[in-house]
Design an enzyme around this catalytic site. Structure first.
Site, PDB file in Angstrom:
ATOM      1  N   TYR A 105      58.913 -61.896 -43.749  1.00 30.27           N
ATOM      2  CA  TYR A 105      57.685 -62.584 -44.157  1.00 30.27           C
ATOM      3  C   TYR A 105      56.534 -61.924 -43.407  1.00 30.27           C
ATOM      4  O   TYR A 105      56.241 -62.270 -42.267  1.00 30.27           O
ATOM      5  CB  TYR A 105      57.803 -64.080 -43.849  1.00 30.27           C
ATOM      6  CG  TYR A 105      56.577 -64.897 -44.168  1.00 30.27           C
ATOM      7  CD1 TYR A 105      55.776 -64.597 -45.262  1.00 30.27           C
ATOM      8  CD2 TYR A 105      56.243 -65.996 -43.377  1.00 30.27           C
ATOM      9  CE1 TYR A 105      54.654 -65.349 -45.560  1.00 30.27           C
ATOM     10  CE2 TYR A 105      55.123 -66.762 -43.664  1.00 30.27           C
ATOM     11  CZ  TYR A 105      54.333 -66.436 -44.758  1.00 30.27           C
ATOM     12  OH  TYR A 105      53.220 -67.188 -45.051  1.00 30.27           O
ATOM     13  N   ASP A 144      58.496 -61.754 -48.775  1.00 31.14           N
ATOM     14  CA  ASP A 144      57.067 -61.792 -49.053  1.00 31.14           C
ATOM     15  C   ASP A 144      56.396 -60.756 -48.158  1.00 31.14           C
ATOM     16  O   ASP A 144      56.211 -60.988 -46.965  1.00 31.14           O
ATOM     17  CB  ASP A 144      56.542 -63.206 -48.771  1.00 31.14           C
ATOM     18  CG  ASP A 144      55.039 -63.328 -48.947  1.00 31.14           C
ATOM     19  OD1 ASP A 144      54.398 -62.312 -49.283  1.00 31.14           O
ATOM     20  OD2 ASP A 144      54.514 -64.434 -48.729  1.00 31.14           O
TER      21      ASP A 144
END
Length: 251
Positions: A105, A144
């Protein structure tokens, strides 16, 4: 082996919105989630067929990653290449016999770009880190990555040039990963599609009109390319401002 990656924007909220129903329907071998927004002991998941691994952020209700895998890995690891990798729970990896899987992330550079310099430092250190892993065995990166690499990865690209996630500097860091040899799986399968997004603002009707960004990725080492079988974007799955993506690979 079917692998799902999903920024759930709060795992407890996602569970209330159908996360477990989605997992049951897809029955993946591995689930990688980002932005879990919880700490140890704050959730009890009925995923008895999975080995569960966490990297919690120190700050409550913030960031964090998790991996749920049916096959027990050789080991799990948090990555120690940057302070945010552990203090913000941004990296969680597992090692299997023939590959590494790294769930990430990436820090957002913020609307005002106040975190851009730290973000670029992260990118440099992450690049060195995955290269070190790749010296041992092939690597799958998912998660992400907080960057839209090409103009076709943003619905309104011209008006977003220079904004967080679409700066030249951030995009160049992704280009460097690909030039090193990592394959962007979606672009390999769908080189010209300009309607495959993975994140949408919560503003009214934005998602319905598909005004989105593609900031969630599977990147694979080149030796794994001939094992790739399938990739899809599950944009019909709600429960977060991101949608799940999934890849099937013969490992």
């Amino acid at each position: 082996m079917n692998i799902i990656s999903w920024n759930v924007n709060g795992l407890r909220a996602a569970v209330r919105k159908g996360f477990l129903d989605y997992v049951q329907s897809e029955d993946p071998d591995i689930i990688c989630v980002q932005e879990i927004k919880l700490q140890e002991g704050q959730i009890d998941l009925p995923l008895n067929q999975y080995h569960i691994y966490w990297n919690y952020a120190e700050r409550k209700g913030y960031s964090g990653t998790a991996i749920f895998t049916k096959q027990q890995p050789i080991r799990s690891f948090h990555g120690d290449f940057h302070p945010a990798a552990n203090s913000e729970g941004r990296v969680l990896g597992v090692e299997f016999q023939h590959f590494y899987l790294v769930n990430v992330y990436t820090p957002n550079s913020k609307r005002s770009l106040e975190r851009l310099s730290e973000r670029l430092e992260w990118e440099d250190q992450f690049f060195d880190y995955v290269k070190t892993l790749e010296d041992e065995k092939p690597v799958i990166i998912c998660g992400d990555l907080n960057v839209a690499h090409q103009s076709i990865d943003v619905k309104n690209d011209k008006s977003n040039v220079g904004n967080s996630g679409f700066t030249d500097e951030e995009r160049e860091k992704m280009t460097r990963l690909l030039n090193h040899g990592f394959i962007d799986v979606l672009r390999y399968v769908y080189p010209d599609r300009d309607d495959l997004f993975t994140w949408w603002s919560y503003m009214k009707t934005v998602r319905e009109r598909n005004i989105g960004w593609r900031i969630d990725y599977f990147l694979i080492s080149k030796p794994l390319l001939n094992k790739l079988e399938h990739f899809q974007v599950d944009s019909h799955i709600y429960g977060s401002d991101h949608c799940p993506i999934q890849m099937t690979i013969d490992l």
